[in-house]
Design an enzyme around this catalytic site. Structure first.
Site, PDB file in Angstrom:
ATOM      1  N   ASP A 117       1.011  -1.098  -0.103  1.00 20.53           N
ATOM      2  CA  ASP A 117      -0.055  -0.124   0.258  1.00 20.53           C
ATOM      3  C   ASP A 117       0.884   1.249   0.080  1.00 20.53           C
ATOM      4  OD1 ASP A 117      -2.336  -1.331   0.045  1.00 20.53           O
ATOM      5  OD2 ASP A 117      -2.385  -1.498   2.232  1.00 20.53           O
ATOM      6  N   ASP A 136      -6.805  -1.962  -4.239  1.00 18.80           N
ATOM      7  CA  ASP A 136      -7.902  -1.566  -3.107  1.00 18.80           C
ATOM      8  C   ASP A 136      -9.073  -0.646  -3.675  1.00 18.80           C
ATOM      9  OD1 ASP A 136      -6.497  -2.917  -1.372  1.00 18.80           O
ATOM     10  OD2 ASP A 136      -5.564  -1.326  -0.481  1.00 18.80           O
TER      11      ASP A 136
END
Length: 156
Positions: A117, A136
């Protein structure tokens, strides 16, 4: 089903390319943080061993395999659903977003042991401590879209 596959491949490639670029070319894994357009857009390296917002994260190797299995199970479920009861063009696009994003995060878990991320966005005096990635975003939009538009076969 070709539309699902096309969207899934595009999302997967964009997701994996952005992760590769940020982690390896920009060396965010070492640097840790790069301010792009503060506070609106920043790169913050976060290795997520859990699901959204770090839920169910753990260092045990079995949790990685459970999350990989769950993601692949969801992908299989959505594929079977789209084959048996296609929801129209809009629903197929949302299915492709969800599948491409889920597979992007599965590859991360296989390659790195965690999901890479790096996107961090804050605004209006709210300091967001979380990071996310293209996969995501795609999973989120795909799931919401399927929930809202899957009953509409005429959505084109």
């Amino acid at each position: 089903m070709r539309l699902v596959a096309l969207i899934a491949v595009i999302v997967f490639v964009v997701d994996q390319f952005t992760k590769w670029w940020v982690v390896h070319v920009m060396d965010l894994a070492r640097v840790g943080a790069i301010d792009v357009l503060p506070p609106y857009l920043n790169f913050r390296m976060a290795w997520n061993t859990g699901i959204n917002f770090g839920l169910f994260s753990g260092t045990a190797d079995w949790t990685r395999w459970v999350l990989i299995s769950v993601a692949l199970g969801i992908v299989l479920f959505v594929l079977v659903w789209m084959r048996r009861d296609p929801p129209g063009r809009t629903g197929l696009v949302f299915a492709g977003l969800l599948i491409g994003g889920a597979l992007g995060n599965v590859v991360d878990r296989l390659l790195y042991g965690a999901v890479a991320d790096f996107l961090n966005m804050s605004c209006c005096g709210i300091d967001n401590p979380y990071a996310f990635n293209v996969a995501d975003i795609s999973v989120f939009i795909g799931a919401i879209g399927l929930a809202l538009f899957s009953g509409s076969k005429n959505a084109s």
